[in-house]
Design a protein around this motif. Sequence first.
Motif, mmCIF file in Angstrom:
data_model
loop_
_atom_site.group_PDB
_atom_site.id
_atom_site.type_symbol
_atom_site.label_atom_id
_atom_site.label_comp_id
_atom_site.label_asym_id
_atom_site.label_seq_id
_atom_site.Cartn_x
_atom_site.Cartn_y
_atom_site.Cartn_z
ATOM 1 N N LYS A 1 0.756 -1.362 -0.031
ATOM 2 C CA LYS A 1 -0.265 0.242 0.423
ATOM 3 C C LYS A 1 0.911 1.428 -0.360
ATOM 4 O O LYS A 1 1.786 1.168 -0.071
ATOM 5 N N ARG A 2 0.685 2.338 -0.830
ATOM 6 C CA ARG A 2 0.910 3.476 -0.489
ATOM 7 C C ARG A 2 0.123 5.129 0.428
ATOM 8 O O ARG A 2 -1.398 4.485 -0.406
ATOM 9 N N PHE A 3 0.601 5.800 0.493
ATOM 10 C CA PHE A 3 -0.150 7.487 0.372
ATOM 11 C C PHE A 3 -0.663 6.749 2.012
ATOM 12 O O PHE A 3 -2.492 7.158 1.800
ATOM 13 N N ILE A 4 -0.895 6.007 2.862
ATOM 14 C CA ILE A 4 -1.653 5.300 3.956
ATOM 15 C C ILE A 4 -1.396 6.070 5.226
ATOM 16 O O ILE A 4 -0.540 6.713 6.063
ATOM 17 N N SER A 5 -2.136 7.362 4.479
ATOM 18 C CA SER A 5 -2.614 8.488 6.062
ATOM 19 C C SER A 5 -2.168 7.471 6.914
ATOM 20 O O SER A 5 -3.074 7.012 7.835
ATOM 21 N N GLY A 6 -1.422 8.842 8.271
ATOM 22 C CA GLY A 6 -1.168 8.234 9.983
ATOM 23 C C GLY A 6 -0.521 7.346 10.017
ATOM 24 O O GLY A 6 -0.782 6.478 11.059
ATOM 25 N N ALA A 7 0.155 6.516 8.567
ATOM 26 C CA ALA A 7 0.196 5.166 9.254
ATOM 27 C C ALA A 7 1.538 4.616 9.965
ATOM 28 O O ALA A 7 1.600 3.785 11.021
ATOM 29 N N GLU A 8 3.033 6.041 10.562
ATOM 30 C CA GLU A 8 3.723 6.301 11.186
ATOM 31 C C GLU A 8 3.493 6.175 12.111
ATOM 32 O O GLU A 8 3.826 5.370 13.248
ATOM 33 N N LEU A 9 2.061 6.562 12.656
ATOM 34 C CA LEU A 9 1.867 6.401 14.648
ATOM 35 C C LEU A 9 0.170 5.644 14.587
ATOM 36 O O LEU A 9 0.009 5.430 15.707
ATOM 37 N N ILE B 1 6.325 9.559 2.086
ATOM 38 C CA ILE B 1 5.844 9.726 1.393
ATOM 39 C C ILE B 1 5.798 11.623 2.234
ATOM 40 O O ILE B 1 4.737 12.014 2.286
ATOM 41 N N HIS B 2 6.955 12.515 0.818
ATOM 42 C CA HIS B 2 6.854 14.164 1.774
ATOM 43 C C HIS B 2 5.418 14.778 0.450
ATOM 44 O O HIS B 2 5.676 14.988 -0.397
ATOM 45 N N THR B 3 4.626 15.638 1.974
ATOM 46 C CA THR B 3 4.206 15.969 1.189
ATOM 47 C C THR B 3 3.672 18.069 1.990
ATOM 48 O O THR B 3 4.492 18.083 2.495
ATOM 49 N N VAL B 4 3.097 18.213 1.182
ATOM 50 C CA VAL B 4 2.855 19.942 1.091
ATOM 51 C C VAL B 4 1.662 20.184 2.613
ATOM 52 O O VAL B 4 2.138 21.404 3.882
ATOM 53 N N ASP B 5 1.314 18.717 3.337
ATOM 54 C CA ASP B 5 0.332 19.029 4.067
ATOM 55 C C ASP B 5 0.714 18.971 4.920
ATOM 56 O O ASP B 5 1.870 17.847 5.671
ATOM 57 N N ARG B 6 0.225 19.633 6.455
ATOM 58 C CA ARG B 6 0.666 19.435 8.276
ATOM 59 C C ARG B 6 0.114 18.636 8.892
ATOM 60 O O ARG B 6 -0.376 18.637 10.425
ATOM 61 N N THR B 7 -1.854 18.307 8.476
ATOM 62 C CA THR B 7 -2.667 18.510 9.305
ATOM 63 C C THR B 7 -2.757 17.204 9.882
ATOM 64 O O THR B 7 -3.485 16.817 10.678
ATOM 65 N N ILE B 8 -2.176 15.268 9.349
ATOM 66 C CA ILE B 8 -2.470 14.612 9.467
ATOM 67 C C ILE B 8 -1.202 14.288 10.146
ATOM 68 O O ILE B 8 -0.526 13.724 9.348
ATOM 69 N N ALA B 9 -1.297 13.592 11.477
ATOM 70 C CA ALA B 9 -0.108 13.206 12.021
ATOM 71 C C ALA B 9 0.354 11.834 11.637
ATOM 72 O O ALA B 9 -0.479 11.160 11.125
ATOM 73 N N GLY B 10 1.827 11.112 11.664
ATOM 74 C CA GLY B 10 2.264 10.068 11.296
ATOM 75 C C GLY B 10 2.173 9.895 9.814
ATOM 76 O O GLY B 10 2.349 8.293 9.117
ATOM 77 N N GLY B 11 1.788 10.862 8.864
ATOM 78 C CA GLY B 11 2.003 11.376 7.366
ATOM 79 C C GLY B 11 1.779 10.172 6.626
ATOM 80 O O GLY B 11 0.633 10.394 7.027
ATOM 81 N N HIS B 12 2.458 10.038 4.831
ATOM 82 C CA HIS B 12 1.978 9.266 3.888
ATOM 83 C C HIS B 12 2.661 7.692 3.851
ATOM 84 O O HIS B 12 2.313 8.061 2.272
ATOM 85 N N PRO B 13 3.182 7.110 4.335
ATOM 86 C CA PRO B 13 4.232 6.168 4.049
ATOM 87 C C PRO B 13 3.672 5.087 2.995
ATOM 88 O O PRO B 13 2.887 5.167 3.123
ATOM 89 N N TYR B 14 4.547 4.231 2.380
ATOM 90 C CA TYR B 14 3.986 2.980 2.505
ATOM 91 C C TYR B 14 3.825 1.951 3.373
ATOM 92 O O TYR B 14 4.467 2.743 4.253
#
Length: 419
Positions: A158-166, A217-230
């Motif tokens: 999967k990719r661009f999974i918002s919040g996955a890091e946390l 995956i580094h994006t311009v937005d900062r509102t969702i903690a935990g990033g958008h990684p694979y």
Amino acid sequence: MSHIPADVEELRQRTRTFIRDVVIPAEPHPGDYLDEGVLTDLKAKAKEAGVFAPHVPAEWGGQGVPIEFWSPVFQEAGYSPIGPAVLNCMAPDEGNMHMLAQIATQEQKERFLAPLAAGDVRSSFAMTEPHPGTGSDPSALATRAVKDGDEWVITGDKRFISGAELCSFFVVMAATDAEESAAATEGSGSAQAKMGQAATMFLVPKDTPGVSVGRPIHTVDRTIAGGHPYVHFDDVRVPTSAILGEPGKGFAYAQVRLAPARLTHCMRWLGLARRALDTALDRAEHREAFGDVLARQGLAQELIAQSVIDIETSDAMITKTSEVLATDAKEANSRSSIAKVYCSEAVYRVIDRAIQLTGGDGVSDQLPLVQYLNDVRPFRIYDGATETHKFAISRRASSKRRKEVAAGAPRLDIVREAR
């Protein structure tokens, strides 16, 4: 909406006060993420103020606001870019909470929904995949789950999974054999079922063997903690009890989540658009040029008026869609698609005009407007790109009209010959 219940209006007012008095003073510098310690403290204060988790049923610790009245409260939360996170009504958790409350078993609710609603853990929705897997087109779903005795084995990337890091757990969408879930998919009419492929949702704790979070995956937005990684699922074994809802109904359940989630994005970002317009109005009222303040000059008035129109139109569209969310899933899905397209574009326009009205400060970190613009720009892609929604909107309109004509409505494009 003609009438907001008194208790919802009271909650909206308390939320408004809490955001302005408590949350805004704690906002990070534009471009920075909110410190986790500060967030924990603000969540505790939100609970004390009785404004935490407005959308969650009261039995799970929320305020129990009916879905048709979420918008006034969510807009107040969204007036601060960190407000939704503080009130625990931010994506992806908010959408997952709503879906769990609708679909999960009692045991699943106690294990996953309860701590999520309390703000003790985070979650992710794992659907999007690397090309050629699913993105805007769900039929391309490549991650597979295969039944093996009393377990299911999930494999895929999967990719661009918002919040996955946390997050503590994932809601994973995986393709499953249609024959294994024939009873669940019978009559669904989905393209996937016809092709011998259905989809099933699984609740997968992050610490399950075989689950790994990949590169960010580094994006311009900062509102969702935990990033958008694979995120990778390598022969991940889960019990049958991990299935969310019924096997084979994953695409139907996705609409339970996605239609409201699109709309709640609109609600939150509309709150931020109101903040941007207020910032511009304050500047226009006090910045003088060419002998008068901006607020009394025609070009500035045009920008302000267009922003007011965009905000009010978006608000009306959200309200109209909210009214059918709880009663007509098919209609809600169609309307939320339209609202998502319009609001994502309108909110961007409002913030962009606010930057124009605030001049040099607007494009600097002296004001937070540029970060607002960065935060809302991805919304035109997240939850379905604008172009994908327009494709669906157009097809629905054509289909509806064909059915009307087939049922006896006169064709209006017939040219009448002159006599």
